[in-house]
Design a protein around this motif. Structure first.
Motif, PDB file in Angstrom:
ATOM      1  N   LYS A   1      68.664  66.775   7.377  1.00 28.88           N
ATOM      2  CA  LYS A   1      69.953  67.077   7.097  1.00 28.88           C
ATOM      3  C   LYS A   1      70.849  66.790   8.417  1.00 28.88           C
ATOM      4  O   LYS A   1      72.115  66.331   8.221  1.00 28.88           O
ATOM      5  N   GLY A   2      70.638  67.420   9.359  1.00 30.98           N
ATOM      6  CA  GLY A   2      71.418  67.341  10.474  1.00 30.98           C
ATOM      7  C   GLY A   2      71.665  65.999  11.063  1.00 30.98           C
ATOM      8  O   GLY A   2      72.841  65.518  11.546  1.00 30.98           O
ATOM      9  N   GLN A   3      70.464  64.878  10.987  1.00 30.15           N
ATOM     10  CA  GLN A   3      70.699  63.630  11.358  1.00 30.15           C
ATOM     11  C   GLN A   3      71.581  63.055  10.399  1.00 30.15           C
ATOM     12  O   GLN A   3      72.454  62.093  10.920  1.00 30.15           O
ATOM     13  N   ALA A   4      71.559  63.307   9.206  1.00 26.53           N
ATOM     14  CA  ALA A   4      72.234  62.566   8.038  1.00 26.53           C
ATOM     15  C   ALA A   4      73.647  62.962   8.320  1.00 26.53           C
ATOM     16  O   ALA A   4      74.762  61.989   8.085  1.00 26.53           O
ATOM     17  N   GLN A   5      74.031  64.154   8.639  1.00 28.75           N
ATOM     18  CA  GLN A   5      75.373  64.657   9.088  1.00 28.75           C
ATOM     19  C   GLN A   5      75.936  64.044  10.261  1.00 28.75           C
ATOM     20  O   GLN A   5      76.996  63.791  10.228  1.00 28.75           O
ATOM     21  N   PHE A   6      75.050  63.949  11.105  1.00 27.06           N
ATOM     22  CA  PHE A   6      75.580  63.218  12.433  1.00 27.06           C
ATOM     23  C   PHE A   6      76.057  61.635  12.307  1.00 27.06           C
ATOM     24  O   PHE A   6      76.907  61.236  12.715  1.00 27.06           O
ATOM     25  N   LEU A   7      75.175  60.982  11.240  1.00 27.52           N
ATOM     26  CA  LEU A   7      75.190  59.662  11.147  1.00 27.52           C
ATOM     27  C   LEU A   7      76.789  59.533  10.034  1.00 27.52           C
ATOM     28  O   LEU A   7      77.427  58.471  10.241  1.00 27.52           O
ATOM     29  N   THR A   8      76.723  60.406   9.165  1.00 25.79           N
ATOM     30  CA  THR A   8      78.163  60.421   8.280  1.00 25.79           C
ATOM     31  C   THR A   8      79.308  60.560   9.392  1.00 25.79           C
ATOM     32  O   THR A   8      80.296  60.063   8.972  1.00 25.79           O
ATOM     33  N   TYR A   9      79.134  61.630  10.189  1.00 24.65           N
ATOM     34  CA  TYR A   9      80.378  61.685  11.113  1.00 24.65           C
ATOM     35  C   TYR A   9      80.562  60.441  12.069  1.00 24.65           C
ATOM     36  O   TYR A   9      81.684  60.080  11.918  1.00 24.65           O
ATOM     37  N   LEU A  10      79.623  59.866  12.498  1.00 23.92           N
ATOM     38  CA  LEU A  10      79.852  58.614  13.071  1.00 23.92           C
ATOM     39  C   LEU A  10      80.426  57.540  12.391  1.00 23.92           C
ATOM     40  O   LEU A  10      81.544  56.796  12.760  1.00 23.92           O
TER      41      LEU A  10
ATOM     42  N   TYR B   1      84.039  56.038  13.107  1.00 25.52           N
ATOM     43  CA  TYR B   1      84.023  54.743  13.831  1.00 25.52           C
ATOM     44  C   TYR B   1      83.679  53.515  12.845  1.00 25.52           C
ATOM     45  O   TYR B   1      84.007  52.332  13.270  1.00 25.52           O
ATOM     46  N   ASP B   2      83.507  53.891  12.007  1.00 25.47           N
ATOM     47  CA  ASP B   2      83.069  52.831  10.709  1.00 25.47           C
ATOM     48  C   ASP B   2      81.836  51.873  11.463  1.00 25.47           C
ATOM     49  O   ASP B   2      80.654  52.292  11.166  1.00 25.47           O
ATOM     50  N   GLU B   3      82.382  50.715  12.020  1.00 26.25           N
ATOM     51  CA  GLU B   3      81.056  49.919  12.188  1.00 26.25           C
ATOM     52  C   GLU B   3      81.169  49.861  13.849  1.00 26.25           C
ATOM     53  O   GLU B   3      80.332  48.644  14.175  1.00 26.25           O
ATOM     54  N   ASP B   4      81.822  50.245  14.568  1.00 28.22           N
ATOM     55  CA  ASP B   4      81.757  50.249  16.026  1.00 28.22           C
ATOM     56  C   ASP B   4      80.682  50.981  16.721  1.00 28.22           C
ATOM     57  O   ASP B   4      80.806  52.264  17.120  1.00 28.22           O
ATOM     58  N   TYR B   5      79.624  50.358  16.815  1.00 28.05           N
ATOM     59  CA  TYR B   5      78.369  50.821  17.220  1.00 28.05           C
ATOM     60  C   TYR B   5      78.390  51.377  18.596  1.00 28.05           C
ATOM     61  O   TYR B   5      77.852  52.391  19.127  1.00 28.05           O
ATOM     62  N   LYS B   6      79.241  50.243  19.479  1.00 33.26           N
ATOM     63  CA  LYS B   6      79.375  50.810  20.799  1.00 33.26           C
ATOM     64  C   LYS B   6      79.915  51.975  21.133  1.00 33.26           C
ATOM     65  O   LYS B   6      79.695  52.737  21.998  1.00 33.26           O
ATOM     66  N   ALA B   7      81.065  52.218  20.308  1.00 39.05           N
ATOM     67  CA  ALA B   7      82.020  53.441  20.542  1.00 39.05           C
ATOM     68  C   ALA B   7      81.099  54.772  20.124  1.00 39.05           C
ATOM     69  O   ALA B   7      81.276  55.947  20.682  1.00 39.05           O
ATOM     70  N   MET B   8      80.371  54.373  19.097  1.00 42.03           N
ATOM     71  CA  MET B   8      79.381  55.712  18.627  1.00 42.03           C
ATOM     72  C   MET B   8      78.564  56.179  19.863  1.00 42.03           C
ATOM     73  O   MET B   8      78.288  57.288  19.958  1.00 42.03           O
ATOM     74  N   SER B   9      77.939  55.093  20.618  1.00 43.71           N
ATOM     75  CA  SER B   9      77.046  55.430  21.438  1.00 43.71           C
ATOM     76  C   SER B   9      77.739  56.600  22.524  1.00 43.71           C
ATOM     77  O   SER B   9      76.998  56.984  23.519  1.00 43.71           O
ATOM     78  N   LYS B  10      78.941  56.334  22.727  1.00 39.39           N
ATOM     79  CA  LYS B  10      79.672  56.839  23.875  1.00 39.39           C
ATOM     80  C   LYS B  10      80.472  58.210  23.322  1.00 39.39           C
ATOM     81  O   LYS B  10      81.170  58.700  24.019  1.00 39.39           O
ATOM     82  N   ASP B  11      80.133  58.483  22.005  1.00 41.87           N
ATOM     83  CA  ASP B  11      80.845  59.641  21.447  1.00 41.87           C
ATOM     84  C   ASP B  11      80.307  60.976  21.974  1.00 41.87           C
ATOM     85  O   ASP B  11      79.223  60.907  22.617  1.00 41.87           O
ATOM     86  N   LYS B  12      81.121  61.999  22.205  1.00 41.41           N
ATOM     87  CA  LYS B  12      80.462  63.222  23.052  1.00 41.41           C
ATOM     88  C   LYS B  12      79.690  64.071  21.969  1.00 41.41           C
ATOM     89  O   LYS B  12      78.857  64.966  22.547  1.00 41.41           O
ATOM     90  N   LYS B  13      79.484  63.429  20.793  1.00 39.81           N
ATOM     91  CA  LYS B  13      78.371  64.408  19.977  1.00 39.81           C
ATOM     92  C   LYS B  13      76.936  63.706  20.108  1.00 39.81           C
ATOM     93  O   LYS B  13      76.044  64.015  19.412  1.00 39.81           O
TER      94      LYS B  13
ATOM     95  N   LYS C   1      72.345  50.103  19.611  1.00 48.62           N
ATOM     96  CA  LYS C   1      71.254  49.585  18.938  1.00 48.62           C
ATOM     97  C   LYS C   1      70.504  50.466  18.125  1.00 48.62           C
ATOM     98  O   LYS C   1      70.027  50.469  16.670  1.00 48.62           O
ATOM     99  N   GLN C   2      70.097  51.735  18.787  1.00 44.27           N
ATOM    100  CA  GLN C   2      69.363  52.836  18.008  1.00 44.27           C
ATOM    101  C   GLN C   2      70.330  53.496  17.096  1.00 44.27           C
ATOM    102  O   GLN C   2      69.859  53.787  16.033  1.00 44.27           O
ATOM    103  N   ILE C   3      71.475  53.531  17.274  1.00 44.08           N
ATOM    104  CA  ILE C   3      72.397  54.179  16.426  1.00 44.08           C
ATOM    105  C   ILE C   3      72.537  53.124  15.216  1.00 44.08           C
ATOM    106  O   ILE C   3      72.498  53.569  14.050  1.00 44.08           O
ATOM    107  N   ARG C   4      72.791  51.833  15.430  1.00 49.43           N
ATOM    108  CA  ARG C   4      72.788  50.749  14.370  1.00 49.43           C
ATOM    109  C   ARG C   4      71.490  50.825  13.517  1.00 49.43           C
ATOM    110  O   ARG C   4      71.410  50.849  12.363  1.00 49.43           O
ATOM    111  N   ALA C   5      70.406  50.970  13.880  1.00 49.85           N
ATOM    112  CA  ALA C   5      69.017  51.128  13.339  1.00 49.85           C
ATOM    113  C   ALA C   5      69.008  52.418  12.454  1.00 49.85           C
ATOM    114  O   ALA C   5      68.587  52.176  11.401  1.00 49.85           O
TER     115      ALA C   5
END
Length: 132
Positions: free
Chosen positions: A71-80, A84-96, A104-108
């Motif tokens: 559940k926590g991981q699903a919430q984190f991914l929904t937040y991202l 950020y929509d599809e901007d994975y590089k910005a997701m990797s720099k997020d404070k959370k 690439k890990q976030i995209r996967a």
């Protein structure tokens, strides 16, 4: 289904090496005729071949995916995704991003999340009701 004490006796698997040796021995002896006993062994099939066929059919049948993200991981991914929509590089720099996942890990993980319709559909429903 059925159970067998010795599976080697229940389901005879042809041994190519053994058959080739027998053929070679017969050719060396010059005896091309098979005795009745050898002929019976080669033509013998498993007594319960329907069991083997049923097992093979079950093995080839597509399996239902039972994978679910925590559940926590699903919430984190929904937040991202929301932020950020599809901007994975910005997701990797997020404070959370406490685990410092690469883009690439976030995209996967997002691709896996989208592949689980049970959880992803809840996210789509929640985001569509919030937009209205």
């Amino acid at each position: 289904m059925g159970l067998a004490y010795d599976t080697n006796e229940a389901v005879q698997i042809p041994n190519v090496k053994h058959e080739m040796l027998e053929d070679a021995k017969r050719k060396v002896k010059g005896n091309e005729d098979l005795s009745d006993h050898e002929n019976e062994e080669m033509n013998m099939t498993a007594a319960k071949s329907y069991v083997m066929e049923k097992l093979e059919a079950e093995a080839k049948a597509p399996r239902e995916r039972l994978l679910k993200l925590p559940k926590g991981q699903a919430q984190f991914l929904t937040y991202l995704i929301k932020k950020y929509d599809e901007d994975y590089k910005a997701m990797s720099k997020d404070k959370k991003n406490h685990y410092q996942l690469t883009w690439k890990q976030i995209r996967a993980k997002i691709k896996m999340f989208k592949g689980i319709p049970e959880q992803y559909n809840k996210f789509v429903e929640n985001s569509s009701t919030q937009e209205s």
